[in-house]
Motif scaffolding. Structure first.
Motif, short mmCIF file in Angstrom:
data_model
loop_
_atom_site.label_atom_id
_atom_site.label_comp_id
_atom_site.label_asym_id
_atom_site.label_seq_id
_atom_site.Cartn_x
_atom_site.Cartn_y
_atom_site.Cartn_z
N UNK A 104 6.99 -41.78 46.94
CA UNK A 104 7.16 -40.43 46.39
C UNK A 104 5.81 -39.76 46.17
N UNK A 105 4.82 -40.53 45.73
CA UNK A 105 3.49 -39.95 45.55
C UNK A 105 2.87 -39.57 46.88
N UNK A 106 3.11 -40.35 47.92
CA UNK A 106 2.62 -39.98 49.26
C UNK A 106 3.19 -38.63 49.66
N UNK A 107 4.49 -38.45 49.49
CA UNK A 107 5.12 -37.17 49.86
C UNK A 107 4.59 -36.04 49.00
N UNK A 108 4.35 -36.31 47.74
CA UNK A 108 3.76 -35.30 46.83
C UNK A 108 2.39 -34.88 47.33
N UNK A 109 1.60 -35.83 47.76
CA UNK A 109 0.24 -35.54 48.24
C UNK A 109 0.27 -34.77 49.55
N UNK A 110 1.17 -35.14 50.45
CA UNK A 110 1.30 -34.42 51.72
C UNK A 110 1.67 -32.97 51.47
N UNK A 111 2.63 -32.75 50.58
CA UNK A 111 3.05 -31.38 50.25
C UNK A 111 1.89 -30.59 49.65
N UNK A 112 1.13 -31.22 48.79
CA UNK A 112 -0.01 -30.55 48.15
C UNK A 112 -1.08 -30.18 49.18
N UNK A 113 -1.35 -31.08 50.13
CA UNK A 113 -2.33 -30.78 51.17
C UNK A 113 -1.87 -29.60 52.03
N UNK A 114 -0.59 -29.59 52.37
CA UNK A 114 -0.06 -28.49 53.18
C UNK A 114 -0.13 -27.17 52.44
N UNK A 115 0.24 -27.19 51.17
CA UNK A 115 0.20 -25.95 50.38
C UNK A 115 -1.22 -25.44 50.20
N UNK A 116 -2.18 -26.36 50.17
CA UNK A 116 -3.58 -25.97 49.98
C UNK A 116 -4.25 -25.55 51.29
N UNK A 117 -3.51 -25.61 52.40
CA UNK A 117 -4.03 -25.14 53.67
C UNK A 117 -4.85 -26.14 54.45
N UNK A 118 -4.63 -27.43 54.21
CA UNK A 118 -5.37 -28.44 54.97
C UNK A 118 -5.04 -28.34 56.45
N UNK A 119 -6.04 -28.38 57.33
CA UNK A 119 -5.76 -28.34 58.77
C UNK A 119 -5.01 -29.59 59.22
N UNK A 120 -4.35 -29.52 60.35
CA UNK A 120 -3.56 -30.65 60.84
C UNK A 120 -4.41 -31.89 61.04
N UNK A 121 -5.69 -31.71 61.37
CA UNK A 121 -6.56 -32.87 61.63
C UNK A 121 -6.85 -33.68 60.37
N UNK A 122 -6.64 -33.09 59.20
CA UNK A 122 -6.96 -33.79 57.95
C UNK A 122 -5.83 -34.73 57.59
N UNK A 123 -6.11 -36.01 57.75
CA UNK A 123 -5.12 -37.05 57.43
C UNK A 123 -5.18 -37.40 55.96
N UNK A 124 -4.15 -38.11 55.52
CA UNK A 124 -4.14 -38.68 54.18
C UNK A 124 -4.42 -40.17 54.28
N UNK A 125 -5.38 -40.63 53.48
CA UNK A 125 -5.64 -42.06 53.32
C UNK A 125 -5.23 -42.42 51.90
N UNK A 126 -4.64 -43.60 51.73
CA UNK A 126 -4.17 -44.01 50.41
C UNK A 126 -4.77 -45.35 50.02
N UNK A 127 -5.26 -45.42 48.78
CA UNK A 127 -5.75 -46.68 48.26
C UNK A 127 -4.60 -47.46 47.62
N UNK A 128 -4.45 -48.71 48.04
CA UNK A 128 -3.47 -49.62 47.45
C UNK A 128 -4.26 -50.60 46.61
N UNK A 129 -4.08 -50.54 45.29
CA UNK A 129 -4.97 -51.31 44.42
C UNK A 129 -4.36 -51.69 43.07
N UNK A 130 -3.05 -51.51 42.94
CA UNK A 130 -2.39 -51.88 41.69
C UNK A 130 -1.21 -52.79 42.00
N UNK A 131 -0.77 -53.58 41.03
CA UNK A 131 0.40 -54.42 41.26
C UNK A 131 1.63 -53.63 41.69
N UNK A 132 1.88 -52.48 41.07
CA UNK A 132 3.07 -51.72 41.43
C UNK A 132 2.96 -51.20 42.86
#
Length: 291
Positions: A104-132
């Motif tokens: 759900x947070x990934x989808x939240x971040x993708x939506x935020x990037x799109x709303x902020x006008x990020x170009x298509x070339x800008x990918x999302x990278x995610x840090x995985x670093x917690x037990x959850x």
């Protein structure tokens, strides 16, 4: 293999966003990628100025072949929204978000990037670093196509599990690395190993990098320029590996051409899966050479 998977990410160096001299120096460091950091490396009162400096660095076009990612502050922090909006406008190759804990947070971040006008070339990278996050790694990795790279935060894994930093890495860290790697591969994503803290211990770094390569990681995140060359050597195909891959493919094709059902090379049976891996090695070698 997709262009995203083929792009070399042997060495991915964190650079402090508040340090103008470090950002200038990074233009001459032969890392495959740079993470311009607005999170851990920047004091709270310096974050707005660092944000402007990092975005200006990205738009300068002065970093050559290096892939540029901006690490923003995490979801829920007071700086996150402004960081994400500014990074989207700067249009780096990627925006890296720490402590992503769910699909759900990934989808939240993708939506935020799109709303902020990020170009298509800008990918999302995610840090995985917690037990959850580790317990939901497969869902996180597969949540959206814009998420292309998983970055391990091994220091946080140790901290949040009350473990110890030990040579060879403790069992929980190794389990975490394995879980995240399987999740990334199942989703067809790139995955980067965590940092090695002792910048003066190059022997220890080399051993940990080789462990990561043996596990299947695409590259390693780094905290000092001295780690770049060793990481490039460990995570890039050696000359011997390249020649071996070429010879294996040639032997396989020659055997198939004369109708042989079983192919051997150097006394070992060769199957399609071995050939696919050899082709991957050659493709990575070509991408590094072309860089």
């Amino acid at each position: 293999m997709t262009d995203t998977l083929l792009r070399p990410r042997r060495s991915v160096l964190y650079m402090p966003g508040a340090n103008e001299r470090a950002l200038e120096k990074a233009k001459g460091i032969d890392a495959d990628a740079l993470i311009l950091d607005l999170e851990d490396a920047v004091a709270p009162d310096a974050k707005p100025e660092a944000r402007e400096r990092v975005c200006a660095a990205v738009t300068s076009g002065e970093y050559g072949h290096r892939e540029l990612a901006i690490r923003v502050n995490g979801i829920g922090t007071e700086w996150h929204e402004a960081d994400l909006a500014a990074a989207a406008q700067a249009g780096p190759d990627a925006v890296l978000v720490p402590k992503v804990n769910s699909a759900a947070e990934v989808l939240q971040l993708v939506t935020a990037l799109e709303k902020a006008g990020a170009p298509e070339k800008t990918a999302l990278w995610a840090m995985v670093e917690t037990p959850v996050a580790l317990l939901q790694a497969a869902e996180i990795a597969a949540a959206h196509d814009r998420l292309t790279v998983i970055v391990m935060g091994t220091n946080d894994v140790v901290n949040e599990t009350y473990g110890l930093h030990v040579p060879g890495r403790n069992p929980v860290v190794l389990t975490s690395l394995s879980i995240a790697l399987l999740a990334a591969r199942a989703a067809g994503k790139v995955i980067l190993d965590g940092v090695y803290n002792d910048v003066k211990n190059l022997e220890g770094f080399d051993a940990e990098a080789r462990q990561g390569r043996e596990m299947g990681f695409d590259g390693k995140t780094l905290i000092h320029p001295s780690q770049v060359e060793p990481a490039n050597a460990v995570f890039g195909p050696s000359d011997d590996e390249v020649e071996h891959a070429k010879a294996m493919i040639s032997a396989f094709e020659e055997a198939k051409a004369v109708g042989q059902g079983v192919v051997t090379y150097n006394g070992r049976m060769v199957e399609e899966l071995h050939v696919r891996d050899a082709q991957r090695i050659l493709a990575l070698h070509e991408a590094i050479t072309a860089r």
